[in-house]
Design an enzyme around this catalytic site. Structure first.
Site, PDB file in Angstrom:
ATOM      1  N   SER A  63      33.869-108.113  45.336  1.00 45.67           N
ATOM      2  CA  SER A  63      33.525-106.756  44.310  1.00 45.67           C
ATOM      3  C   SER A  63      32.038-106.717  44.205  1.00 45.67           C
ATOM      4  O   SER A  63      31.271-105.781  43.555  1.00 45.67           O
ATOM      5  CB  SER A  63      34.121-106.434  43.083  1.00 45.67           C
ATOM      6  OG  SER A  63      35.467-105.976  43.228  1.00 45.67           O
ATOM      7  N   LYS A  66      29.834-104.204  45.552  1.00 47.19           N
ATOM      8  CA  LYS A  66      29.860-102.649  45.014  1.00 47.19           C
ATOM      9  C   LYS A  66      28.450-102.394  44.399  1.00 47.19           C
ATOM     10  O   LYS A  66      27.945-101.217  44.318  1.00 47.19           O
ATOM     11  CB  LYS A  66      30.859-102.574  44.099  1.00 47.19           C
ATOM     12  CG  LYS A  66      32.377-102.652  44.553  1.00 47.19           C
ATOM     13  CD  LYS A  66      33.538-102.789  43.530  1.00 47.19           C
ATOM     14  CE  LYS A  66      34.800-102.928  44.199  1.00 47.19           C
ATOM     15  NZ  LYS A  66      35.810-103.264  43.028  1.00 47.19           N
ATOM     16  N   TYR A 190      34.964-100.669  53.653  1.00 42.40           N
ATOM     17  CA  TYR A 190      35.151-101.263  52.424  1.00 42.40           C
ATOM     18  C   TYR A 190      35.592-102.782  52.225  1.00 42.40           C
ATOM     19  O   TYR A 190      35.196-103.673  51.735  1.00 42.40           O
ATOM     20  CB  TYR A 190      36.312-100.380  51.440  1.00 42.40           C
ATOM     21  CG  TYR A 190      36.524-100.804  49.992  1.00 42.40           C
ATOM     22  CD1 TYR A 190      35.546-100.951  48.987  1.00 42.40           C
ATOM     23  CD2 TYR A 190      37.451-101.643  49.986  1.00 42.40           C
ATOM     24  CE1 TYR A 190      35.639-101.646  47.824  1.00 42.40           C
ATOM     25  CE2 TYR A 190      38.011-102.142  48.849  1.00 42.40           C
ATOM     26  CZ  TYR A 190      37.121-102.187  47.743  1.00 42.40           C
ATOM     27  OH  TYR A 190      37.467-102.850  46.508  1.00 42.40           O
ATOM     28  N   TYR A 242      35.153-104.481  34.890  1.00 46.42           N
ATOM     29  CA  TYR A 242      36.630-103.853  34.588  1.00 46.42           C
ATOM     30  C   TYR A 242      36.677-103.807  33.133  1.00 46.42           C
ATOM     31  O   TYR A 242      36.087-103.635  32.095  1.00 46.42           O
ATOM     32  CB  TYR A 242      37.544-104.533  35.370  1.00 46.42           C
ATOM     33  CG  TYR A 242      36.975-104.686  36.695  1.00 46.42           C
ATOM     34  CD1 TYR A 242      36.666-103.531  37.504  1.00 46.42           C
ATOM     35  CD2 TYR A 242      36.903-105.943  37.304  1.00 46.42           C
ATOM     36  CE1 TYR A 242      36.354-103.866  38.995  1.00 46.42           C
ATOM     37  CE2 TYR A 242      36.480-106.194  38.485  1.00 46.42           C
ATOM     38  CZ  TYR A 242      36.155-105.144  39.381  1.00 46.42           C
ATOM     39  OH  TYR A 242      35.357-105.530  40.667  1.00 46.42           O
ATOM     40  N   VAL A 260      36.343-111.117  42.762  1.00 42.80           N
ATOM     41  CA  VAL A 260      37.554-112.096  42.747  1.00 42.80           C
ATOM     42  C   VAL A 260      37.368-113.337  43.657  1.00 42.80           C
ATOM     43  O   VAL A 260      38.090-114.273  43.648  1.00 42.80           O
ATOM     44  CB  VAL A 260      39.092-111.359  43.192  1.00 42.80           C
ATOM     45  CG1 VAL A 260      39.177-110.228  42.190  1.00 42.80           C
ATOM     46  CG2 VAL A 260      38.654-110.798  44.532  1.00 42.80           C
TER      47      VAL A 260
HETATM   48  O1  DON Z   1      39.530-104.454  46.684  1.00 43.19           O
HETATM   49  C1  DON Z   1      39.887-105.527  46.400  1.00 43.19           C
HETATM   50  O2  DON Z   1      40.920-105.886  46.348  1.00 43.19           O
HETATM   51  C2  DON Z   1      38.876-106.624  46.656  1.00 43.19           C
HETATM   52  N1  DON Z   1      38.257-106.918  48.054  1.00 43.19           N
HETATM   53  C3  DON Z   1      37.708-106.756  45.651  1.00 43.19           C
HETATM   54  C4  DON Z   1      38.309-106.904  44.312  1.00 43.19           C
HETATM   55  C5  DON Z   1      37.485-107.710  43.322  1.00 43.19           C
HETATM   56  O3  DON Z   1      36.644-108.401  43.717  1.00 43.19           O
HETATM   57  C6  DON Z   1      37.727-107.082  42.078  1.00 43.19           C
HETATM   58  N2  DON Z   1      36.908-108.029  41.297  1.00 43.19           N
HETATM   59  N3  DON Z   1      36.710-108.978  40.180  1.00 43.19           N
END
Ligand code: DON
Length: 307
Positions: A63, A66, A190, A242, A260
């Site tokens: 993420s 982003k 994405y 978040y 993540v």
């Molecule tokens: O969209 C997703 O599930 C992941 N590729 C990115 C989520 C993410 O990194 C959330 N962050 N803490």
């Protein structure tokens, strides 16, 4: 500043926590990472770099991407970005769908999944999925001065194979008319942007413009306008973690973005950019050890924007 005691204090504070938290396992290819890893890189306006631990090792930025796509969208489209996505904290998980129905398919902010998917959809509509991903990689390479940065295609495929929730978000937004391309095309971009692999050193260097009014202090290239740089940082402060954003602001007081994969990007305006990596996460997906390291860093440097 004498960095030796600062780095020593960070090492001492993080040591008891190494290995804590839970490695993300909802994307199988991410689950294999060694939970005892910890790396950190601090890049200053002069280009000087201070590092700790596994700062060389590439990890999945997830993420954190982003922030870079938001910068691109503000540069390409300006204020019209805000017609399709808000800029309020969600107070919900990164992949939450519940607000989207009440808010008619307009995601709360560009740093939750739904908002980032809309941002990528805007970029894709103006070019193509491949062009967006290539532009992103080219910028990251240029700014970190490292041509080896690339997408981990296995992670991207694993993410797509397990991407039901992101598909649900995207189709739900499409039902409100807030997707301009085929859902699969935008999601393809994405998933790939999330699967970019970078080290703490590369990441901190690539984001240095965010600490210096949108302008890279070494190459002098203006990446985003000063006004948008300030606002990207504001959105990172209020929404970058978040439903953990308030806690991160309270403990650390720097604009930041979690991923993540265990990375955290933090911006100390006027001072420098910090990237940390440690795979164990808290319940909101923020790296546990990374947050401890940043907490210690602001304590020792006085870099919190709230001083
Ligand atoms: O969209 C997703 O599930 C992941 N590729 C990115 C989520 C993410 O990194 C959330 N962050 N803490």
């Amino acid at each position: 500043m004498d960095w030796k005691p600062v780095l020593a204090a960070i090492e001492a504070a993080t040591a008891p926590h190494i290995g804590s938290g839970k490695v993300a396992d909802y994307i199988p290819a991410l689950a294999r990472v060694d939970p005892s890893k910890f790396g950190m890189a601090v890049v200053l306006g002069s280009g000087e770099m201070l590092t700790l631990g596994d700062s060389h090792e590439p990890f999945s930025i997830q993420s954190i991407s982003k922030v870079f796509t938001l910068s691109m969208a503000l540069r390409w489209f300006g204020e019209s970005v805000w017609d399709r996505v808000g800029r309020e904290p969600s107070g919900s998980a990164f992949n939450s769908i519940i607000q989207l129905e009440n808010e008619k398919g307009i995601p709360r902010n560009p740093l939750i999944n739904a908002g980032a998917i809309v941002i990528t959809d805007m970029l894709v509509a103006a070019s193509s999925a491949d062009a967006v991903v290539n532009e992103l990689i080219a910028r990251l390479r240029r700014f970190s001065g490292d041509e080896t940065i690339k997408i981990d295609e296995e992670v991207a495929e694993s993410e797509s194979a397990t991407g039901s929730r992101n598909r649900a978000l995207a189709y739900f937004m499409a039902s409100f008319g807030n997707m301009n391309n085929s859902v699969e095309e935008s999601l393809g971009a994405y998933f790939r942007q999330c699967a970019v692999r970078m080290s703490c050193r590369q990441l901190a260097r690539a984001a240095l413009f965010l600490a210096f009014d949108g302008r890279d202090p070494i190459t002098r290239e203006q990446m985003v306008s000063r006004e948008y740089c300030r606002r990207i940082n504001a959105v990172m402060m209020s929404c970058g973690h978040y439903d953990n954003s308030g806690d991160f602001a309270y403990r650390i007081g720097l604009p930041g973005k979690s991923g993540v994969g265990g990375g955290i990007l933090a911006v100390a305006p006027g001072h420098g950019v910090i990237a940390t990596w440690s795979p164990g996460l808290n319940a909101a997906g923020t790296s546990m050890v990374g947050a401890v390291a940043l907490e210690e860093l602001v304590e020792a440097t006085g870099w919190s924007v709230f001083v």
